[in-house]
Design a protein around this motif. Structure first.
Motif, PDB file in Angstrom:
ATOM      1  N   ILE A  86      -6.109  10.140  14.996  1.00  0.00           N
ATOM      2  CA  ILE A  86      -4.923  10.818  14.480  1.00  0.00           C
ATOM      3  C   ILE A  86      -5.290  11.982  13.571  1.00  0.00           C
ATOM      4  N   SER A  87      -6.466  11.925  12.929  1.00  0.00           N
ATOM      5  CA  SER A  87      -6.873  13.022  12.053  1.00  0.00           C
ATOM      6  C   SER A  87      -7.234  14.278  12.834  1.00  0.00           C
ATOM      7  N   HIS A  88      -7.475  14.161  14.150  1.00  0.00           N
ATOM      8  CA  HIS A  88      -7.842  15.315  14.982  1.00  0.00           C
ATOM      9  C   HIS A  88      -6.696  15.769  15.883  1.00  0.00           C
ATOM     10  N   LYS A  89      -5.504  15.225  15.659  1.00  0.00           N
ATOM     11  CA  LYS A  89      -4.376  15.608  16.500  1.00  0.00           C
ATOM     12  C   LYS A  89      -3.612  16.752  15.826  1.00  0.00           C
ATOM     13  N   TYR A  90      -3.579  17.883  16.488  1.00  0.00           N
ATOM     14  CA  TYR A  90      -2.808  19.036  16.030  1.00  0.00           C
ATOM     15  C   TYR A  90      -2.543  19.922  17.233  1.00  0.00           C
ATOM     16  N   ASP A  91      -1.676  20.894  17.045  1.00  0.00           N
ATOM     17  CA  ASP A  91      -1.281  21.765  18.148  1.00  0.00           C
ATOM     18  C   ASP A  91      -2.370  22.817  18.368  1.00  0.00           C
ATOM     19  N   ARG A  92      -3.217  22.580  19.349  1.00  0.00           N
ATOM     20  CA  ARG A  92      -4.339  23.484  19.604  1.00  0.00           C
ATOM     21  C   ARG A  92      -3.878  24.808  20.209  1.00  0.00           C
ATOM     22  N   GLU A  93      -2.798  24.775  20.959  1.00  0.00           N
ATOM     23  CA  GLU A  93      -2.315  26.015  21.564  1.00  0.00           C
ATOM     24  C   GLU A  93      -1.807  26.988  20.497  1.00  0.00           C
ATOM     25  N   GLU A  94      -1.106  26.470  19.504  1.00  0.00           N
ATOM     26  CA  GLU A  94      -0.652  27.345  18.431  1.00  0.00           C
ATOM     27  C   GLU A  94      -1.818  27.907  17.638  1.00  0.00           C
ATOM     28  N   MET A  95      -2.831  27.069  17.399  1.00  0.00           N
ATOM     29  CA  MET A  95      -4.015  27.555  16.685  1.00  0.00           C
ATOM     30  C   MET A  95      -4.761  28.584  17.515  1.00  0.00           C
ATOM     31  N   LYS A  96      -4.772  28.410  18.819  1.00  0.00           N
ATOM     32  CA  LYS A  96      -5.411  29.405  19.687  1.00  0.00           C
ATOM     33  C   LYS A  96      -4.678  30.737  19.608  1.00  0.00           C
ATOM     34  N   ASP A  97      -3.357  30.700  19.528  1.00  0.00           N
ATOM     35  CA  ASP A  97      -2.586  31.936  19.389  1.00  0.00           C
ATOM     36  C   ASP A  97      -2.900  32.638  18.070  1.00  0.00           C
ATOM     37  N   ILE A  98      -3.100  31.857  17.008  1.00  0.00           N
ATOM     38  CA  ILE A  98      -3.450  32.459  15.719  1.00  0.00           C
ATOM     39  C   ILE A  98      -4.814  33.126  15.777  1.00  0.00           C
ATOM     40  N   ILE A  99      -5.780  32.462  16.430  1.00  0.00           N
ATOM     41  CA  ILE A  99      -7.138  33.014  16.502  1.00  0.00           C
ATOM     42  C   ILE A  99      -7.170  34.295  17.323  1.00  0.00           C
ATOM     43  N   THR A 100      -6.445  34.312  18.428  1.00  0.00           N
ATOM     44  CA  THR A 100      -6.486  35.475  19.319  1.00  0.00           C
ATOM     45  C   THR A 100      -5.516  36.571  18.918  1.00  0.00           C
ATOM     46  N   SER A 101      -4.713  36.356  17.895  1.00  0.00           N
ATOM     47  CA  SER A 101      -3.778  37.403  17.468  1.00  0.00           C
ATOM     48  C   SER A 101      -4.523  38.509  16.721  1.00  0.00           C
ATOM     49  N   ARG A 102      -3.886  39.661  16.642  1.00  0.00           N
ATOM     50  CA  ARG A 102      -4.492  40.805  15.969  1.00  0.00           C
ATOM     51  C   ARG A 102      -4.223  40.819  14.467  1.00  0.00           C
ATOM     52  N   SER A 103      -3.445  39.886  13.996  1.00  0.00           N
ATOM     53  CA  SER A 103      -3.071  39.887  12.588  1.00  0.00           C
ATOM     54  C   SER A 103      -4.160  39.320  11.685  1.00  0.00           C
ATOM     55  N   MET A 104      -5.133  38.576  12.226  1.00  0.00           N
ATOM     56  CA  MET A 104      -6.184  38.000  11.401  1.00  0.00           C
ATOM     57  C   MET A 104      -7.130  39.092  10.919  1.00  0.00           C
ATOM     58  N   PRO A 105      -7.433  39.174   9.616  1.00  0.00           N
ATOM     59  CA  PRO A 105      -8.348  40.219   9.110  1.00  0.00           C
ATOM     60  C   PRO A 105      -9.735  40.099   9.731  1.00  0.00           C
ATOM     61  N   ARG A 106     -10.350  41.246   9.953  1.00  0.00           N
ATOM     62  CA  ARG A 106     -11.672  41.263  10.583  1.00  0.00           C
ATOM     63  C   ARG A 106     -12.722  40.584   9.711  1.00  0.00           C
ATOM     64  N   GLU A 107     -12.607  40.756   8.404  1.00  0.00           N
ATOM     65  CA  GLU A 107     -13.576  40.132   7.498  1.00  0.00           C
ATOM     66  C   GLU A 107     -13.491  38.612   7.576  1.00  0.00           C
ATOM     67  N   LEU A 108     -12.270  38.086   7.582  1.00  0.00           N
ATOM     68  CA  LEU A 108     -12.092  36.638   7.708  1.00  0.00           C
ATOM     69  C   LEU A 108     -12.552  36.148   9.073  1.00  0.00           C
ATOM     70  N   LEU A 109     -12.294  36.932  10.098  1.00  0.00           N
ATOM     71  CA  LEU A 109     -12.701  36.554  11.456  1.00  0.00           C
ATOM     72  C   LEU A 109     -14.224  36.481  11.578  1.00  0.00           C
ATOM     73  N   GLY A 110     -14.928  37.329  10.818  1.00  0.00           N
ATOM     74  CA  GLY A 110     -16.384  37.281  10.869  1.00  0.00           C
ATOM     75  C   GLY A 110     -16.986  36.202   9.984  1.00  0.00           C
ATOM     76  N   GLN A 111     -16.245  35.718   8.980  1.00  0.00           N
ATOM     77  CA  GLN A 111     -16.767  34.714   8.064  1.00  0.00           C
ATOM     78  C   GLN A 111     -16.573  33.296   8.574  1.00  0.00           C
ATOM     79  N   LEU A 112     -15.472  33.048   9.269  1.00  0.00           N
ATOM     80  CA  LEU A 112     -15.159  31.683   9.700  1.00  0.00           C
ATOM     81  C   LEU A 112     -16.228  31.060  10.600  1.00  0.00           C
ATOM     82  N   PRO A 113     -16.789  31.783  11.599  1.00  0.00           N
ATOM     83  CA  PRO A 113     -17.787  31.131  12.463  1.00  0.00           C
ATOM     84  C   PRO A 113     -19.000  30.598  11.718  1.00  0.00           C
TER      85      PRO A 113
END
Length: 415
Positions: A86-113
């Motif tokens: 249950i701790s790993h159950k979440y909406d992966r499709e919505e999170m995928k939309d957040i990751i692939t959206s253009r609104s995420m800052p480039r600096e944050l996008l490079g730090q998360l990996p």
């Protein structure tokens, strides 16, 4: 009032004190009540999820007419592990939309990996396979992490077996895993380590069952009795896992199981956990293909490396003529690597000396055959030659230390 009314505020200071005390008490009381409610609600959600999973298993057992013993084992496994699901159950499709959206800052996008799975994911060879050819897109590790599931394995636990249908590939986070097979004179043989009752049933089904199957298998059985008696004990025959040994090792940062996914065929080897505990990140077949389509450079490289890994597996399997534990195999591999490093160091020393002589002769030819004072250049080349000799000596010392370590774990292979 304060207390039961026998004390009450009269002065302005007392009134202010009582107001502050009552305000603080109300805030603290609300915090405590909210925490209690959240704990009760979370427990209710966990119990509700656990109840649903148990009901699902019960319905499956009734539909498939499982025996009581198997149904109880399945029920126990689900009830033990469902709390972690249950701790790993979440909406992966919505999170995928957040990751692939253009609104995420480039600096944050490079730090998360760099922080995914404690920073171990970006160092895995599945992502570093294209180093030198192209940079790793920051969204690739994020989308990969979104599709991964963490699984733990104990020593001797089977990851997959030969002839299984492939559904996943595996990234090693910790521990040691291996491909195992039975040693033979002409090379190793991959075997299925199914429990004995299941193997016997499958063998009877293959032979045809009943009297016809017994008669059909009798010549082979009688012909193999003498050979089996001289080469295998009854204990080994009952449990083939006692006769298999590792021939390829995978440690932290490695990945395996992708060959059959790329080539769309059943498993060609049996994988097992060798260390006391090991952690794998499991990537599904469909997610693996989707990542290859979205990042074609990496998809092509993964297919190319799958061919290389399969050839290396066949080469290692053909050399499995004597069984060794994974510690002995690891020590032997380390010895081989240091032998190669030592050989490269000595060859570089000889090449440096030959290069210095060729350069001296070439310079003398360029000046028209006149003698040329190349003592400075020659001294420099001799200095490089001495440094390479020191490097070779240092490698030899390290190799001696490796030999002492291998002797400590019981390996008798000389370096």
């Amino acid at each position: 009032t304060v207390g039961f009314g026998d004390m009450f505020a009269v002065t302005v200071g007392e009134i202010v004190y009582v107001c502050i005390t009552m305000g603080i008490g109300a805030v603290v009381h609300s915090i405590i009540i909210s925490e209690v409610i959240s704990v009760v609600m979370s427990n209710d959600q966990t119990n509700l999820f656990l109840t649903r999973q148990c009901e699902l298993v019960e319905a499956f057992s009734a539909h498939t007419e499982l025996s009581n013993r198997s149904a109880k084992h399945l029920q126990h496994w689900v009830s033990t592990n469902a709390k972690h699901w249950i701790s790993h159950k979440y909406d992966r499709e919505e999170m995928k939309d957040i990751i692939t959206s253009r609104s995420m800052p480039r600096e944050l996008l490079g730090q998360l990996p760099l922080d995914l799975f404690e920073g171990k994911l970006v160092d895995n060879r599945l992502l570093t396979v294209c180093d030198g050819l192209c940079n790793t897109p920051p969204r690739l590790p994020l989308l990969l992490a979104l599709s991964l599931q963490k699984s733990w394995f104990s020593s001797g636990e089977i990851i997959y077996q030969v002839q299984d249908f492939p559904f996943s590939l595996f990234l090693v986070m910790s521990g040691t895993f291996s491909l195992v097979a039975q040693p033979a004179r002409r090379g190793g043989v991959s075997v299925n380590l199914e429990p004995a009752p299941l193997r016997d049933r499958q063998q009877r089904k293959h032979n045809g069952g009943g009297l016809r199957g017994i008669v059909k298998s009798m010549p082979r059985t009688l012909g193999a009795v003498g050979k089996m008696a001289s080469t295998k004990s009854q204990e080994e025959e009952a449990d083939p896992s006692r006769t298999v040994y590792p021939y390829m090792l995978y440690g932290q940062g490695a990945y395996f199981g992708e060959v059959e996914l790329v080539q769309s065929r059943p498993r060609t080897a049996t994988a097992r956990c060798e260390s006391d505990w090991g952690c794998l990140l499991v990537l599904g077949k469909q997610e693996f293909k989707e990542l290859g389509d979205k990042f074609p450079n990496f998809g092509a490289k993964w297919e190319q490396m799958a061919i290389v890994h399969d050839r290396a597996r066949l080469r290692k399997l053909s050399g499995l003529r004597q069984g060794r534990t994974y510690r002995h195999l690891a020590a032997s591999l380390i010895q081989g690597w240091f032998r190669e490093l030592l050989r490269i160091g000595l060859n570089n020393c000889d090449m440096t000396r030959r290069r210095s002589l060729v350069q001296k002769r070439a310079l003398s030819i360029l000046v028209g055959g006149r003698s040329l004072d190349t003592s400075g250049m020659y001294d420099e080349q001799m200095r490089m030659h001495a440094e390479m000799r020191e490097l070779a000596r240092a490698v030899g010392n390290i190799a001696n230390q490796v030999q002492l370590i291998t002797q400590a774990v019981g390996c008798t292979t000389p370096i």
